[in-house]
Design a protein around this motif. Structure first.
Motif, mmCIF file in Angstrom:
data_model
loop_
_atom_site.group_PDB
_atom_site.id
_atom_site.type_symbol
_atom_site.label_atom_id
_atom_site.label_comp_id
_atom_site.label_asym_id
_atom_site.label_seq_id
_atom_site.Cartn_x
_atom_site.Cartn_y
_atom_site.Cartn_z
ATOM 1 N N TYR A 131 -41.576 7.241 5.569
ATOM 2 C CA TYR A 131 -40.433 8.063 5.969
ATOM 3 C C TYR A 131 -39.136 7.316 5.726
ATOM 4 O O TYR A 131 -39.101 6.082 5.739
ATOM 5 N N ALA A 132 -38.090 8.100 5.553
ATOM 6 C CA ALA A 132 -36.744 7.524 5.448
ATOM 7 C C ALA A 132 -36.091 7.593 6.823
ATOM 8 O O ALA A 132 -36.490 8.400 7.664
ATOM 9 N N ALA A 133 -35.086 6.747 7.029
ATOM 10 C CA ALA A 133 -34.347 6.804 8.291
ATOM 11 C C ALA A 133 -33.701 8.178 8.405
ATOM 12 O O ALA A 133 -33.163 8.706 7.434
ATOM 13 N N GLY A 134 -33.769 8.767 9.575
ATOM 14 C CA GLY A 134 -33.190 10.092 9.787
ATOM 15 C C GLY A 134 -34.138 11.232 9.490
ATOM 16 O O GLY A 134 -33.824 12.395 9.784
ATOM 17 N N ASP A 135 -35.298 10.941 8.911
ATOM 18 C CA ASP A 135 -36.299 11.988 8.643
ATOM 19 C C ASP A 135 -36.889 12.490 9.967
ATOM 20 O O ASP A 135 -36.934 11.756 10.951
ATOM 21 N N GLU A 136 -37.378 13.706 9.930
ATOM 22 C CA GLU A 136 -38.071 14.222 11.108
ATOM 23 C C GLU A 136 -39.566 13.934 10.981
ATOM 24 O O GLU A 136 -40.176 14.260 9.956
ATOM 25 N N LEU A 137 -40.109 13.321 11.995
ATOM 26 C CA LEU A 137 -41.555 13.039 12.011
ATOM 27 C C LEU A 137 -42.207 14.079 12.928
ATOM 28 O O LEU A 137 -41.751 14.294 14.059
ATOM 29 N N VAL A 138 -43.248 14.706 12.416
ATOM 30 C CA VAL A 138 -43.981 15.684 13.211
ATOM 31 C C VAL A 138 -45.437 15.216 13.303
ATOM 32 O O VAL A 138 -46.034 14.850 12.285
ATOM 33 N N ALA A 139 -45.955 15.217 14.506
ATOM 34 C CA ALA A 139 -47.339 14.754 14.692
ATOM 35 C C ALA A 139 -48.068 15.689 15.664
ATOM 36 O O ALA A 139 -47.430 16.405 16.452
ATOM 37 N N GLU A 140 -49.399 15.675 15.567
ATOM 38 C CA GLU A 140 -50.218 16.533 16.428
ATOM 39 C C GLU A 140 -51.359 15.723 17.018
ATOM 40 O O GLU A 140 -51.855 14.792 16.369
#
Lengths: 370, 138
Positions: free
Chosen positions: B18-27
């Protein structure tokens, strides 16, 4: 089942490979036992003192109060340790860290520094921009404090040589009285050798401290960003002939760890670039050595990082070799922020393949469950 | 014999970098455990250090859920969380220590049992550092 019989565990900072529950219960039992031992022994001591004041064992005196102090320390250590263990019981490391982060976010000092919130692990650079430069924007402070180091060396030399004088007098007296102390006399030989070295080293340090003029490093901007170029100005005052003077940009990793009861530091240089190297130079009080050069920060550089036990430091290092004087080095810390090139994500084809496979298997397991 | 609960944890999307500022989505989702056995579940996005020094850790995102927070008191169904990643610290493979990022789920069951599952990812693109010189001091 085998974990119940594991005697040796690998420690990973605050985390351990063993069972947290067993560890916490063991800790609570230890502190509880210490507390109970302290309370029982202390109450016995006090009770016996009041009921049988004539008892020789517990009569008031240095021994009595010493016992009271020692047993009170048991009660205190056991009680505080037990409370601490109970408070931490069932709270994960992540929850503690999240609470600490939340608490620090409420700190008024941090409120005044929005930079800390956007880059919480990049060290503060406030102390590095306090002093304006004469040629460039900021004059950088030195990371070393030669005054304190010189004071420590002076105290060591005074103590060592003071003891040497006392031993010399005792040895001489024994010889004059006709009963020479041979062991002391032979012991004095290496002791005096070290004394001579401490005096030579102290004089050398005093010469460096007082004879050499100030080394000043100024910088055109701060904090620094990878991939950009800055100007740096170096000036060396004093009255010396310099064989060589160099300016380096360095990056070091520093870690702290416990080894038994010792706390150890380890440094590792991971980047070094020479910015300037000047040959023989004559420095005079009216004509200090002054030079300005370019400071390029590599585009892929790791940013400055500071956590409790691990850090990445960037520094400008001046290495000077004066003629007839010992070489010296002066370090000036700088702060490098994350650069545009390193903020981007890099996805290699191999990573994409692995990620896709991992995602598929994880998704499959969820589908089965659902 | 008691079965260990199954914690399924994954990053949504194919990326692991990921890049800085990206949104990380996890489940995450729980299985092989009874609903009333679950006391609490914690999901976090965090960085930690590994290497010669003592381990440091920083939690960027943290969510603790109790049975009272869920419908019917059941914490087992699929739960999705998201967070915007910060600009530092970036993932780093240094000479004497490493900075790693991960998502982590910690499950607390009755009678003090605890289970943990984590999934690493990379933040930023700092190249690995090479050792040049070492000096140790006590």
């Amino acid at each position: 089942m085998p974990r119940l019989f594991r005697l040796l565990e690998k420690k990973r900072g605050e985390r351990r490979t063993g069972s947290n529950l067993v560890g916490s219960v063991g800790e609570a039992l230890l502190y509880g036992a210490l507390f109970m031992l302290g309370v029982t022994a202390l109450s016995t001591l006090v009770a016996v003192h009041f009921w049988q004041p004539q008892s020789a064992w517990y009569s008031v005196g240095v021994g009595f109060w010493l016992m009271v102090v020692v047993l009170s320390s048991f009660v205190f250590t056991g009680g505080i340790g037990l409370i601490w263990t109970v408070v931490r019981l069932g709270i994960s490391a992540e929850r503690r860290s999240a609470l600490a982060t939340h608490a620090s976010a409420l700190d008024l000092v941090h409120e005044a520094m929005p930079r800390s919130k956007s880059h919480p692990t990049v060290p503060s650079f406030d102390g590095l921009t306090d002093s304006p430069g004469t040629d460039l924007a900021y004059r950088l402070p030195s990371s070393q404090s030669p005054g304190w180091r010189l004071l420590a060396k002076t105290i060591f030399a005074l103590l060592w040589n003071g003891i040497a004088c006392v031993m010399f007098v005792i040895a001489t007296k024994s010889w004059l009285e006709g009963a020479p102390q041979w062991f002391l006399t032979f012991f004095l030989v290496p002791y005096f050798a070290v004394s001579g070295w401490t005096i030579y080293y102290l004089l050398q340090q005093i010469w460096i401290h007082t004879g050499l003029g100030q080394t000043a490093v100024e910088i055109s901007d701060h904090p620094l960003f990878p991939g950009r170029e800055y100007q740096v100005h170096l000036s060396q005052a004093g009255h010396i002939d310099v064989k060589s003077i160099e300016l380096w940009l360095t990056c070091e990793e520093e870690v702290t760890y416990r080894q038994g009861t010792d706390i150890r530091h380890e440094l590792c240089k991971v980047f070094e670039q020479q910015l300037l190297a000047q040959g023989p130079v004559e420095v005079e009080p009216s004509k200090p050595f002054r030079v300005t050069c370019t400071l390029p920060i590599p585009a892929a550089a790791m940013h400055s990082f500071q956590s409790e036990h691990n850090s990445v430091h960037w520094k400008l290092v001046v290495r000077c070799a004066p003629a007839h004087w010992p070489e010296f080095e002066r370090r000036h810390p700088i702060v490098v922020f994350p650069g545009e090139a390193t903020l981007r994500a890099v996805v290699t084809p191999a990573q994409t393949g692995q990620a896709t496979r991992g995602q598929r298997s994880a998704a499959a397991s969820i589908e089965v469950v659902a | 014999m008691t079965m260990e609960p199954l914690i399924s944890l994954c990053l949504v999307g194919p990326r692991r970098s990921y890049a800085a500022g990206d949104e990380l989505v996890a489940e995450y989702q729980l299985d092989a455990v009874l609903a009333d056995e679950v006391q609490a579940i914690e999901a976090s996005v965090l960085w930690y250090t590994e290497g010669k020094g003592e381990e440091d850790m920083g939690v960027h995102f943290f969510e603790r859920r109790l049975p009272t927070d869920a419908e019917d008191g059941d914490l087992r169904p699929l739960r999705r969380f998201r967070t915007t990643l910060p600009s530092s610290p970036l993932s780093y493979a240094g000479a004497i220590f490493t900075i790693r990022w991960c998502i982590r789920v910690r499950l607390f069951l009755r009678r003090g049992r605890e289970y943990l599952q984590e999934q690493p990812f990379t933040l930023g693109s700092v190249p690995a550092a090479a050792r040049q010189e070492t000096a140790a001091t006590a």
